[in-house]
Design an enzyme around this catalytic site. Structure first.
Site, PDB file in Angstrom:
ATOM      1  N   SER A  29      38.864  38.426  47.068  1.00 14.40           N
ATOM      2  CA  SER A  29      40.036  39.049  47.453  1.00 14.40           C
ATOM      3  C   SER A  29      40.851  37.882  48.187  1.00 14.40           C
ATOM      4  O   SER A  29      42.302  37.948  48.151  1.00 14.40           O
ATOM      5  CB  SER A  29      40.238  40.552  47.771  1.00 14.40           C
ATOM      6  OG  SER A  29      39.508  40.253  48.868  1.00 14.40           O
TER       7      SER A  29
ATOM      8  N   SER B 273      36.026  41.242  52.879  1.00 16.59           N
ATOM      9  CA  SER B 273      37.006  41.121  51.743  1.00 16.59           C
ATOM     10  C   SER B 273      36.282  41.666  50.739  1.00 16.59           C
ATOM     11  O   SER B 273      35.071  41.685  50.585  1.00 16.59           O
ATOM     12  CB  SER B 273      37.542  39.746  51.579  1.00 16.59           C
ATOM     13  OG  SER B 273      36.502  39.042  51.207  1.00 16.59           O
ATOM     14  N   ASP B 274      37.192  42.296  49.734  1.00 18.06           N
ATOM     15  CA  ASP B 274      36.339  42.388  48.384  1.00 18.06           C
ATOM     16  C   ASP B 274      36.047  41.230  47.713  1.00 18.06           C
ATOM     17  O   ASP B 274      36.700  40.095  48.118  1.00 18.06           O
ATOM     18  CB  ASP B 274      37.306  43.287  47.341  1.00 18.06           C
ATOM     19  CG  ASP B 274      36.486  44.198  46.228  1.00 18.06           C
ATOM     20  OD1 ASP B 274      35.480  43.597  45.951  1.00 18.06           O
ATOM     21  OD2 ASP B 274      36.968  45.015  45.748  1.00 18.06           O
ATOM     22  N   LEU B 275      35.197  40.981  46.559  1.00 20.29           N
ATOM     23  CA  LEU B 275      35.010  39.676  46.118  1.00 20.29           C
ATOM     24  C   LEU B 275      36.169  38.812  45.509  1.00 20.29           C
ATOM     25  O   LEU B 275      36.748  39.409  44.785  1.00 20.29           O
ATOM     26  CB  LEU B 275      34.234  39.998  44.918  1.00 20.29           C
ATOM     27  CG  LEU B 275      33.442  38.863  44.338  1.00 20.29           C
ATOM     28  CD1 LEU B 275      32.547  38.145  45.061  1.00 20.29           C
ATOM     29  CD2 LEU B 275      32.496  39.361  42.976  1.00 20.29           C
TER      30      LEU B 275
END
Length: 784
Positions: free
Chosen positions: A310, A306-308
């Site tokens: 997200s 995942s992006d940070l």
């Protein structure tokens, strides 16, 4: 009855997962059987890493916070452990140099390998889009500048160096390349992309992947590549970073997913989700993207991160989950394997298993994907790095030379009236003016670690190195980027009036500072109380694209002196150049050229290098034209009441100190029952007086198709060096994939019919064109 694994273990004191003679699958199976559910979930968490390391008596080591986190949560990965910037509060004084970084990572690995029950080594992910974001490393041009080189082999070579510098310090994964299409220039992260075109982005991204990963991940000099941000992140509504995206399924697959597919085909081992949603579904919980397309259709066998935060955003921002536990369940079901930020894949995921919302088998699926990368990297056999190599093998002269070459090849000559450039080195006096003429951090772009000034060559310093001591060089800052209070315009005018030429360095800045506030995700927050130079970079979306502050006022005042003006632009996104173009005799676009930018710019200004950079993104005449990318869908755009529909500078545009003629276009179509190819060739002649590079661009147009297709689409290019007076024949081979479309049933197909092939120097400077016919249909399986 004794299991096969037990039988193996009874014959050896070494557990099967530590036996390198066994296959990776056998080792993973053995290790999974030994792991508790808590240990498994720990492998799927990637918390922030910079608080895990410290300096003790000048040596890098682990912190108590790290030991506690490992004991409590059995963490398997960390992100940004070596990152230094104002957000992490790691400065040149408090951060770690390369040797200390290697020592610190070794200390963390030693604790994980020797002090935990199973001794599973750690993954360390770092930001690496234009150099490893750590102290003491080499800083290359940002990605938009890399794309301006139109030279994938050069970018692959650059990525090889970035990977080596990261791996020597203990990093195992490099975040990059960024493959989002920048079709919304108001968006804050344009500089991190390869521009507006899917094919150019895919070629650059595939080159980065090959450079990062090499042919042997156990080499000690290569890293896993993480593709960002999956997908369509670069076209948010209104340019608002992370906002919803409005795109149809056909455009999603033919444009926004296209470069990711090319990078996956190049072997990328990791993919990062994006913050945005598409058609109401957050990307981090989008099974159609993360499983159906990425794995089932493309055959991706790496892991998804995942992006940070997200995963948190599924509940907190998008509001499609009631809490973090439901968000964690949605994301792992969709295909996310590890949680960057680690709030969701921890206690909430464990509780979801306990409550029967997901099975342990689903956890095992993701754990397998993460463990496989650790085995493929050879971490179970060689978890440590050599601090001596980190101390001597980073930011070498060879690496700096390549940074200079990448910067030179990225420079785009936009205007050169009266052949003002190149300047004579015998010029008696030069005025060097502007807020970006002698500013280290404004030159480097976002995602850059602190740098000692002696490591960076500014434009002023590059010019000083070119001219003899007899030349008078008058430097005046003139204005700031955004602040309207700072005013040295009168001093700048005086300097210009007393000089033979004025080199005015304007543009923008993505330079973070310690006064800027930051969101939890690390994006900068716009603060109207404090005016920094920062007007671009993550979080700094724009409503307009004009130069900020008093920069245009400064340029106008210099122009009115009558002294010839060379405008050098250092910036992260296209800016309005209508007014500036009328006030400068020559314009050089440098984007953020990196640590050697000053030398590279001086090389071009004084004729030691013939520029051949080409725009990877269109420059509009007005924000009212947006979007203005070249390969829009048919029909052709009509003009507005106020102005025409064409950009000021088109995709692929760029000038040279020489001229090239195009001739002898040839095509040959080869069709079989199962496949086709189209050969294309043309002759390019350097008709000028200077050796130089030409970027030969090939576009296609499908005349009649079952669905609407672009007015033109880049499908090949070559950057070729041609001596003055010489000719070269450039050849291309178009494949089935280059001609296919998604028909009304969402099936990939090359339809029979007429195509035009166009060869030119830019998307709107087509020099040769002809038609060819495809007689047969070539159909693939439909998308699910």
């Amino acid at each position: 009855m004794m299991s096969e694994i037990d039988a193996q273990n009874s014959q050896s004191a070494i557990p099967s997962y530590k036996n390198s003679d066994l296959s990776t699958d056998e080792r993973i199976n053995d290790l999974l059987l030994r792991m508790t559910i808590e240990e498994k979930v720990g492998q799927l968490a990637t918390p922030l890493g910079w608080e895990m390391v410290q300096k003790v008596n000048g040596t890098g080591s682990e912190t108590e916070a790290f030991r506690e986190l490992i004991e409590e949560r059995h963490i398997g990965s960390f992100w940004a452990t070596l990152r230094a910037d104002p957000w992490t509060q790691r400065t040149l004084q408090t951060g770690l140099n390369p040797r200390q970084s290697a020592e610190a990572i070794n200390a963390l690995q030693k604790y994980a390998v020797e002090q935990t029950r199973l001794g599973i080594p750690l993954l360390f992910s770092e930001e690496c889009a234009h150099g490893h974001m750590a102290i003491g490393t080499t800083v290359f041009p940002t990605s938009i500048g890399q794309a301006s080189t139109w030279n994938p082999p050069l970018i692959e070579e650059m990525a090889t160096i970035v990977a080596k510098e990261a791996r020597l310090q203990g990093a195992t994964t490099c975040y990059g390349p960024v493959l989002d299409l920048a079709r919304e220039p108001r968006w804050s992260r344009v500089e991190e992309t390869y521009g507006e075109d899917s094919y150019l982005s895919g070629m650059m991204g595939a080159a980065m992947v090959r450079g990062f990963q090499g042919s042997d991940l156990t080499s000690g000099e290569n890293v896993l590549s993480t593709l960002k941000h999956f997908a369509a992140y670069g076209v948010p509504i209104g340019g608002h970073n992370g906002s919803a995206v409005l795109t149809g399924s056909r455009e999603l697959h033919t444009q926004h997913l296209y470069p990711f597919k090319m990078a996956v085909d190049a072997g990328a081992k990791s993919v990062m989700t994006a913050y945005n949603s598409i058609d109401g579904v957050p990307n981090t919980s989008n099974r159609a993207l993360l499983t159906n397309t990425l794995r089932d259709e493309w055959g991706f066998d790496g892991f998804v991160v995942s992006d940070l935060y997200s995963i948190d955003g599924i509940a907190g921002s998008h509001r499609v989950a009631k809490d973090i536990q439901e968000a964690a369940v949605l994301s792992i079901r969709a295909g996310v394997d590890t949680d960057l930020g680690a709030n969701g894949f921890g206690a909430p995921l464990l509780k979801a298993v306990e409550d029967g919302l997901i099975t342990e088998e689903l956890i095992d699926r993701s754990v397998r994907r993460v463990l496989r990368q650790k085995f493929d990297l050879g971490l179970f056999e060689n978890p440590y790095v050599n601090p001596d190599r980190a101390e001597t093998g980073i930011r070498t002269d060879e690496h700096k030379d390549l940074a200079r070459q990448a910067a030179r090849e990225s420079l785009v000559l936009l205007k050169n009236d009266d052949d003002l450039l190149p300047l004579s080195k015998n010029v008696s006096s030069v005025a060097v003016i502007g807020p970006n003429a002698h500013n280290v951090y404004n030159q480097l772009g976002d995602y850059t670690a602190p740098q000692p000034p002696e490591n960076i060559v500014t434009v002023l310093e590059g010019i000083q190195s070119k001219l003899s001591g007899d030349a008078a060089i008058r430097y005046v800052k003139g204005t700031a980027i955004r602040d309207t209070v700072f005013n040295e315009i009168d001093l700048a005018v005086e300097a210009a009036e007393n000089s033979d030429v004025a080199i005015v360095v304007l543009g923008g800045s993505s330079a973070r500072d310690f006064e800027t506030s930051y969101e939890e995700t690390g994006a900068a927050s716009v603060n109207r109380e404090t005016v920094s130079d920062m007007e671009s970079g993550e979080g700094f979306d724009r409503a307009t694209l004009h130069m900020m502050g008093r920069q245009l006022e400064l340029l106008e005042a210099i122009s009115e002196t009558g002294t010839p003006v060379v405008l050098v632009l250092i910036k992260g996104r296209p800016l309005m150049l209508n007014q500036a173009g009328g006030q400068a005799t020559a314009i050089v676009d440098a984007w953020y050229p990196g640590q050697e930018g000053g030398n590279a710019i001086a090389d071009v200004l004084f004729g030691d290098y013939n520029p051949a950079g080409r725009l990877p993104i269109s420059v509009p005449k007005s924000e009212g034209q947006l979007p203005v990318y070249y390969n829009h869908l048919k029909p052709a755009h009509h003009d507005y009441v106020e102005l025409d529909a064409s950009p000021l500078y088109s995709f692929g545009y760029g000038l040279s100190y020489t001229s090239f003629d195009y001739s002898n276009l040839q095509t040959s179509v080869h069709e079989t029952a199962g496949d086709l190819s189209v050969g294309v060739s043309a002759t390019i002649e350097n008709t000028g007086q200077t050796d130089g590079d030409e970027v030969v661009q090939l576009y296609i147009r499908d005349h009649i198709s079952s669905v609407v297709t672009p007015v033109q689409q880049l499908r090949a290019f070559q950057r070729v060096h041609i001596a003055s007076g010489a000719k070269k024949t450039v050849t291309f081979k178009l494949s089935r994939e280059d001609l296919q479309l998604l028909d009304p049933s969402m099936t990939w197909v090359v339809e029979p019919g007429t195509f035009t092939v166009m060869i030119g120097a830019s998307s709107d400077d087509i020099r040769l064109q002809t038609r060819f016919e495809i007689k047969n249909e070539y159909k693939s399986l439909p998308l699910e």
